[in-house]
Design a protein around this motif. Structure first.
Motif, PDB file in Angstrom:
ATOM      1  N   PRO A   1      -5.942   1.112 -10.531  1.00 14.11           N
ATOM      2  CA  PRO A   1      -5.014   1.150  -9.403  1.00 14.11           C
ATOM      3  C   PRO A   1      -3.589   1.372  -9.929  1.00 14.11           C
ATOM      4  O   PRO A   1      -3.173   0.717 -10.885  1.00 14.11           O
ATOM      5  CB  PRO A   1      -5.145  -0.237  -8.772  1.00 14.11           C
TER       6      PRO A   1
ATOM      7  N   PHE B   1       0.664   2.232  -8.937  1.00 12.35           N
ATOM      8  CA  PHE B   1       1.700   2.046  -7.934  1.00 12.35           C
ATOM      9  C   PHE B   1       3.007   2.642  -8.439  1.00 12.35           C
ATOM     10  O   PHE B   1       3.244   2.694  -9.643  1.00 12.35           O
ATOM     11  CB  PHE B   1       1.898   0.546  -7.645  1.00 12.35           C
TER      12      PHE B   1
ATOM     13  N   SER C   1       0.823  -1.212   0.000  1.00 10.80           N
ATOM     14  CA  SER C   1       0.000   0.000   0.000  1.00 10.80           C
ATOM     15  C   SER C   1       0.859   1.265   0.000  1.00 10.80           C
ATOM     16  O   SER C   1       0.424   2.310  -0.484  1.00 10.80           O
ATOM     17  CB  SER C   1      -0.951   0.004   1.193  1.00 10.80           C
TER      18      SER C   1
ATOM     19  N   LYS D   1       1.162   2.720  -3.467  1.00 12.58           N
ATOM     20  CA  LYS D   1      -0.053   3.067  -4.207  1.00 12.58           C
ATOM     21  C   LYS D   1      -0.253   4.579  -4.228  1.00 12.58           C
ATOM     22  O   LYS D   1       0.013   5.277  -3.259  1.00 12.58           O
ATOM     23  CB  LYS D   1      -1.272   2.400  -3.559  1.00 12.58           C
TER      24      LYS D   1
END
Length: 173
Positions: free
Chosen positions: A103, A105, A92, A95
């Motif tokens: 999503p 990253f 996380s 991210k």
């Protein structure tokens, strides 16, 4: 629309401002790299283990519709694992909200991805796959936040989010 306007629009997309929020999670992952042995199973092995949408993305190299994944707006502490084999792929902490509808990253967990060039959109793109099962995850672009400047744009259906309060699932395959 003429060709010049169309191409100008395409070239402007990577330069568009993509960063509106970076996850500032406090949790530090215990595992920042993985040692992966690729699985020797046919793609058909995964057909009954993932949804039909996930199978299309992971093993037929499809792309989900932008904005369709609830994972795009999740910013809890945790780990994103491959939807097929459950290999941890992202933390996380990596991210961020790219504004693309997928999503995104800044980097994967070291050793979790394999890359190859993709020429399906005429110009070359870098496609990445789970290093363990070979499942297609997405593409990496050079328009992400500092310090690496990378945007690992992932199909949400190819991932599963595991909050830090839950144990990571056992590897499949």
């Amino acid at each position: 629309m003429n060709r010049r306007i169309f191409l100008t629009g395409l070239l402007a997309i990577p330069a568009a401002p993509m960063i509106s929020r970076i996850s500032l999670a406090q949790h530090q992952p215990e595992e920042t790299s993985v040692n992966v042995r690729p699985l020797d199973v046919p793609h058909s092995y995964w057909r009954d283990k993932v949804s039909s949408e996930a199978y299309e993305v992971l093993f037929e190299e499809g792309t989900e519709r932008a904005g369709s994944s609830p994972l795009d707006k999740i910013y809890q502490d945790g780990t994103y694992v491959c939807a097929a084999c459950h290999l941890p792929l992202f933390t996380s902490e990596a991210k961020f909200d790219s504004g693309t509808g997928w999503p995104s990253f800044t980097q994967p967990i070291e050793g979790a991805m394999e890359q190859k060039q993709d020429y399906r959109m005429i110009w070359p793109r870098t496609e990445y796959h789970c290093a363990r099962c070979g499942g297609h995850q997405g593409h990496v672009f050079n328009d992400g936040p500092p310090p690496r400047g990378e945007r690992w744009c992932n199909n949400g259906v190819a991932l599963r989010f595991v909050p830090t309060t839950d144990a990571l699932p056992e590897l499949r395959g």
